[in-house]
Structure formats: C-alpha cells, structure tokens
Design an enzyme around this catalytic site. Structure first.
Site, PDB file in Angstrom:
ATOM      1  N   SER A 115       1.055  -7.244  -1.173  1.00 44.25           N
ATOM      2  CA  SER A 115       1.613  -8.257  -0.269  1.00 44.25           C
ATOM      3  C   SER A 115       0.752  -9.514  -0.189  1.00 44.25           C
ATOM      4  O   SER A 115       1.206 -10.533   0.339  1.00 44.25           O
ATOM      5  CB  SER A 115       1.831  -7.670   1.123  1.00 44.25           C
TER       6      SER A 115
ATOM      7  N   THR B 274       0.820  -1.215   0.000  1.00 51.10           N
ATOM      8  CA  THR B 274       0.000   0.000   0.000  1.00 51.10           C
ATOM      9  C   THR B 274       0.848   1.256   0.000  1.00 51.10           C
ATOM     10  O   THR B 274       0.505   2.248  -0.651  1.00 51.10           O
ATOM     11  CB  THR B 274      -0.930   0.006   1.234  1.00 51.10           C
TER      12      THR B 274
ATOM     13  N   THR C  69       0.953  -4.380   4.220  1.00 56.77           N
ATOM     14  CA  THR C  69       0.647  -4.743   5.603  1.00 56.77           C
ATOM     15  C   THR C  69       0.030  -6.135   5.765  1.00 56.77           C
ATOM     16  O   THR C  69       0.142  -6.736   6.830  1.00 56.77           O
ATOM     17  CB  THR C  69      -0.309  -3.705   6.233  1.00 56.77           C
ATOM     18  N   ASP C  70      -0.619  -6.657   4.736  1.00 54.42           N
ATOM     19  CA  ASP C  70      -1.400  -7.886   4.920  1.00 54.42           C
ATOM     20  C   ASP C  70      -0.543  -9.094   5.282  1.00 54.42           C
ATOM     21  O   ASP C  70      -0.988  -9.967   6.032  1.00 54.42           O
ATOM     22  CB  ASP C  70      -2.228  -8.184   3.671  1.00 54.42           C
TER      23      ASP C  70
END
Length: 340
Positions: free
Chosen positions: A54, A12, A85-86
């Site tokens: 990700s 992101t 972030t995932d």
C-alpha cells in the site's frame, strides 16, 4: 444469503516472505481459503484489482477502485476491499468522497500480519468485514479493523505493528463486532441524496508541515508546482511571524491563478480554530482561508482532490462544498464567527 464482492489490492494481508522482505503474493481467492466459515453466512465472489504494497497506492488506483464498485454495484449486496494498512485511511477517505450515499456497505480491511502466519489478525479482520457487509443496517464506506467499525473519513493508523492499529479521530466508532454480533453505537443516519460516483481526482494537492524555523521560501516552490497546499500548523492554527511577509506576498501572487491554502493542525485530536489566537485570526480573515477543523488529514487531502477536479475554477463553490458533511467527515465549522 447476501452476495458480497471481495476486491483484492494487496497489502500485508496478502503478503509472503519472498527473500527481500514481505511482499504481496496471495490473490483474493487465496485469501478466502483461510476463512472457509464465511460461506455459512454469505456468498463471496472476487475481483483482483491489483496486488501492491500500500506504500505504492495512488489516486489512479482509487479511481479504478471506484469504477469497479460502480460497474458491479447492482450485482452485489456489499463490497469488501482488502488493503495494506499504511495508506488504508487515505483509501477509505477517498472512497467516501468518490462513492457517496451508498445504501450498500463498502468495507475496507487488512491486517498487521500476513494471513498465512501464526497468530495473524488477518482472519478475524476479513471474517468481521464480510460479516458486517452482510448486515442489513450497514451502509456507506467504513473501515473494519480489530473489531472496530470506523467511518471511512475518520480512520487513522496510530500503531505501526499492534493489532489495534486504527483509531476513529474526533468521532465515535460506529460499531463493535464481537462474537458474531454487531454492537452499534451510532445508528445509521438517513443518506442525504442519490447514489453518486466520481472517478476522477486532481493530484495537485500537497502538504506543508510547519516546524519551528521553517523557511518561508518553501511557499513559492509549492505554489509553483501545486494548486492547493494543505498547511499543517501548530495547535489550533496560525502562521509564524517570520513567515508572514512571504505568506502575504505568495498568496497575493497565486490566488489570482486559482491556487490556495487550506489550514490544518498537526494535533490529531480536537481540531483547529484559527479564530482563537492573533497568529491565526487576521490571516484567515484577510484571505478567507478554508480550515480543516476536526477533519483528519487523510479526509482533508482526498476531499480536496475530488473538489479540485469538480470545481477547478471556483474557489467559492469549492469552499462551500468542502464544509458540506460527507460520511461524518466534519462536525462543525466556525465560519465568520458562527458555529455551524
């Protein structure tokens, strides 16, 4: 002035709206343009390893990332990896095992909003990560997000959209970064050995999440296709009665071929202990099961990926090494009735 290598992988933080939703589009050099003030405290060079969402992260990219850090290790004082972030908690855990005993900091960071949007958290996260990587007391693998410094093996994404997305599970945050100051809660501990790299992982690990009424037949299929099953049980851990007969049958059939189960819990905090209830105690003793205890699921999975590659034919060696603490990943193990 410290020299830092910024490694871009997408996520992101590097995304833009391309018509069908956000997608990584900015390179690592472009990210740096949004935080020009970091040039006042460090010299940054960049390496674009990949540029992916990700969700598409996989072990082969972790191996490439570890190889890149090894290749450039002597030339830099620290490393910052920008990431989506995932799966960031998986990557921070994987790097904790693939690059052990690093006297130089390896920092993973990202954001919940792209760096070129108003009100983004990307700029402070990137600035904080570079700042932390420059500090002489920083070492080993950590995740820096929303001002928190979390041990690489203890991070878990707990919020889907909020800026305070990552929590440190079953272990305190290492430090807070506030107003260009690092407030350390956990002093750096002496590293336990020489710097080591491992750039190969096994992908023969899967997760079976128990639900009430889970079909026992799943075990046969999973054992057929994977060498290690991480079973997420309920509470402190146990096997449902309706699954016991099949569990004993499949374990007896497959453990001779070097396949095994590691028990974990679906509960985020406080960890497992199969010794407490009848549904867990006997089955653990009968098969000498490995138990994850207070480890995160991300750390459990990535540690097993590394150990399966290192010890493909020795369950006892793998078991012993699983309980060896790496980067604060496990506090204690209730092995054979004793607290370690």
């Amino acid at each position: 002035m410290k020299k830092i290598l910024l490694i871009g992988t997408g996520g992101t933080i590097a995304s833009r709206q391309l018509g069908e939703g956000l997608s990584p589009a900015l390179s690592a050099p472009e990210l740096l343009r949004y935080v020009p003030d970091v040039r006042s405290f460090c010299e940054v060079e960049v390496l674009q390893l990949c540029n992916i969402d990700s969700t598409n992260m996989e072990p082969s990219i972790w191996c490439a990332l570890a190889a890149a850090i090894r290749e450039h290790y002597d030339r830099y004082d620290g490393f910052v990896v920008t990431h989506g972030t995932d799966t960031m908690a998986y990557t921070s855990a994987a790097l904790s095992y693939m690059v052990q005993n690093s006297r130089k900091p390896i920092v993973i960071t990202g954001s919940q909003k792209p760096i070129d949007t108003d009100g983004t958290d990307a700029k402070p996260n990137l600035r904080d990560s570079l700042f932390y990587a420059c500090d002489g007391l920083s070492e080993d693998v950590s995740l820096v997000f929303d001002g928190n410094v979390i041990a690489g093996t203890r991070a878990k994404k707990m919020m889907a959209r909020s800026f305070n997305a990552f929590y440190s599970v079953n272990f305190p945050v290492l430090a807070r970064i506030q107003d260009h100051h690092i407030i350390r809660y956990i002093p750096p501990s002496p590293l336990r050995g020489p710097l080591s790299f491992q750039e190969e992982l096994s992908d023969s690990v899967c997760v079976m999440k128990l639900i009430p009424g889970a079909r026992p037949e799943m075990l046969g299929y999973l054992f057929e296709n994977y060498d290690c099953i991480v079973m997420e049980s309920f509470g402190v851990g146990g096997i449902p009665e309706r699954m016991l007969e099949k569990f004993y049958l499949e374990m007896g059939r497959w453990r001779e071929k070097g396949k095994f189960i590691v028990m974990a819990t679906q509960v985020v905090n406080e960890g497992s202990n199969m010794e407490i209830y009848q549904v867990g105690q006997k089955v653990k003793q009968d098969f000498k099961l490995i138990e994850a205890y207070d480890m995160t699921l991300e750390a459990t999975i990535t540690k097993l990926m590394l150990l399966l590659k290192r010890y493909p034919s020795s369950y006892e060696k793998l078991r012993r090494e699983f309980y060896r603490e790496v980067n604060h990943d496990i506090l204690c193990a209730f092995e054979e009735g004793s607290l370690r």
